[in-house]
Design an enzyme around this catalytic site. Sequence first.
Site, PDB file in Angstrom:
ATOM      1  N   GLY A 138       0.835  -1.192   0.000  1.00  0.00           N
ATOM      2  CA  GLY A 138       0.000   0.000   0.000  1.00  0.00           C
ATOM      3  C   GLY A 138       0.869   1.240   0.000  1.00  0.00           C
ATOM      4  O   GLY A 138       2.029   1.193   0.426  1.00  0.00           O
TER       5      GLY A 138
ATOM      6  N   GLN B  43       3.020   9.953   1.156  1.00  0.00           N
ATOM      7  CA  GLN B  43       4.307   9.245   1.159  1.00  0.00           C
ATOM      8  C   GLN B  43       5.158   9.569  -0.067  1.00  0.00           C
ATOM      9  O   GLN B  43       6.340   9.257  -0.091  1.00  0.00           O
ATOM     10  CB  GLN B  43       4.088   7.726   1.245  1.00  0.00           C
ATOM     11  CG  GLN B  43       3.534   7.281   2.596  1.00  0.00           C
ATOM     12  CD  GLN B  43       3.395   5.773   2.645  1.00  0.00           C
ATOM     13  OE1 GLN B  43       2.417   5.216   2.169  1.00  0.00           O
ATOM     14  NE2 GLN B  43       4.382   5.103   3.212  1.00  0.00           N
TER      15      GLN B  43
ATOM     16  N   CYS C  33       5.985  -0.035   7.403  1.00  0.00           N
ATOM     17  CA  CYS C  33       5.601   1.086   6.546  1.00  0.00           C
ATOM     18  C   CYS C  33       6.782   1.447   5.656  1.00  0.00           C
ATOM     19  O   CYS C  33       7.921   1.468   6.128  1.00  0.00           O
ATOM     20  CB  CYS C  33       5.224   2.271   7.424  1.00  0.00           C
ATOM     21  SG  CYS C  33       4.753   3.741   6.501  1.00  0.00           S
ATOM     22  N   LEU C  34       6.508   1.738   4.393  1.00  0.00           N
ATOM     23  CA  LEU C  34       7.587   2.094   3.473  1.00  0.00           C
ATOM     24  C   LEU C  34       8.295   3.383   3.905  1.00  0.00           C
ATOM     25  O   LEU C  34       9.433   3.616   3.525  1.00  0.00           O
ATOM     26  CB  LEU C  34       7.044   2.243   2.041  1.00  0.00           C
ATOM     27  CG  LEU C  34       6.543   0.937   1.400  1.00  0.00           C
ATOM     28  CD1 LEU C  34       5.854   1.232   0.071  1.00  0.00           C
ATOM     29  CD2 LEU C  34       7.674  -0.059   1.198  1.00  0.00           C
TER      30      LEU C  34
ATOM     31  N   HIS D 216      -4.351   1.340   7.475  1.00  0.00           N
ATOM     32  CA  HIS D 216      -3.005   1.909   7.573  1.00  0.00           C
ATOM     33  C   HIS D 216      -2.856   3.091   6.607  1.00  0.00           C
ATOM     34  O   HIS D 216      -2.343   4.152   6.980  1.00  0.00           O
ATOM     35  CB  HIS D 216      -1.982   0.809   7.270  1.00  0.00           C
ATOM     36  CG  HIS D 216      -0.555   1.264   7.251  1.00  0.00           C
ATOM     37  ND1 HIS D 216       0.376   0.877   8.195  1.00  0.00           N
ATOM     38  CD2 HIS D 216       0.118   2.085   6.395  1.00  0.00           C
ATOM     39  CE1 HIS D 216       1.544   1.441   7.924  1.00  0.00           C
ATOM     40  NE2 HIS D 216       1.420   2.172   6.837  1.00  0.00           N
ATOM     41  N   GLU D 217      -3.331   2.903   5.374  1.00  0.00           N
ATOM     42  CA  GLU D 217      -3.210   3.982   4.373  1.00  0.00           C
ATOM     43  C   GLU D 217      -4.078   5.177   4.731  1.00  0.00           C
ATOM     44  O   GLU D 217      -3.670   6.330   4.552  1.00  0.00           O
ATOM     45  CB  GLU D 217      -3.575   3.479   2.966  1.00  0.00           C
ATOM     46  CG  GLU D 217      -2.677   2.382   2.410  1.00  0.00           C
ATOM     47  CD  GLU D 217      -1.205   2.590   2.681  1.00  0.00           C
ATOM     48  OE1 GLU D 217      -0.717   3.737   2.635  1.00  0.00           O
ATOM     49  OE2 GLU D 217      -0.524   1.579   2.964  1.00  0.00           O
TER      50      GLU D 217
ATOM     51  N   HIS E 200      -2.440   7.479   7.081  1.00  0.00           N
ATOM     52  CA  HIS E 200      -1.469   8.388   6.443  1.00  0.00           C
ATOM     53  C   HIS E 200      -2.159   9.694   6.006  1.00  0.00           C
ATOM     54  O   HIS E 200      -1.553  10.763   6.055  1.00  0.00           O
ATOM     55  CB  HIS E 200      -0.853   7.732   5.199  1.00  0.00           C
ATOM     56  CG  HIS E 200       0.318   6.847   5.490  1.00  0.00           C
ATOM     57  ND1 HIS E 200       1.481   7.305   6.064  1.00  0.00           N
ATOM     58  CD2 HIS E 200       0.522   5.515   5.271  1.00  0.00           C
ATOM     59  CE1 HIS E 200       2.346   6.310   6.191  1.00  0.00           C
ATOM     60  NE2 HIS E 200       1.792   5.197   5.719  1.00  0.00           N
TER      61      HIS E 200
HETATM   62 NI    NI Z   1       2.695   3.370   5.668  1.00  0.00          NI
END
Ligand code: NI
Length: 167
Positions: free
Chosen positions: A46, A51, A88-89, A130-131, A134
């Site tokens: 995701g 991000q 998380c990225l 989660h997204e 953000h």
């Molecule tokens: Ni994340």
Amino acid sequence: MALRTIVFKTDDILRKKCKNVEIFDEKLGILLDDMAETMYKANGVGLAAPQVGILRRAVVVDVGEGLLELINPEIIKAKGSQRDVEGCLSCPNEWGYVVRPMEIVVKAQDRNGKNIQLKLKEFFARAVCHELDHLEGRLFIDIADEMVDPSELEEENNDNKKKGRKK
Ligand code: NI
């Protein structure tokens, strides 16, 4: 399509609340295409627009069931709970347990502005939650009830599974 640069947790942009997408144009399509490419390249499941430095309410998710694009998403129903490890990225090498709803109903728009509604469960629901966090400037590390040593995950799971948890 082009790869975008993923910003890390030290960047203030990840702490800002995103604005609604109001214009469903070619530029939005390009952003979504680039976000998907960037997510796949990073082995994530995701990615949210902030991000890649864009403060708009747009996310892409692919938990192995195909690419889902959500514009202006809202959770309108949530049921049950589940607790599992997330990454998380934007937070490389950080892992922690987060409690999420087991099942959600999400209302959103697609890239053309058409209304969509989806019922999602388990890992898919977790990834979308989660997204959506953000978009509010919230990271999983803010709400994790226990952080996990990455070496413990290596023993527990193969690397691919670990990578697949990154959002
Ligand atoms: Ni994340």
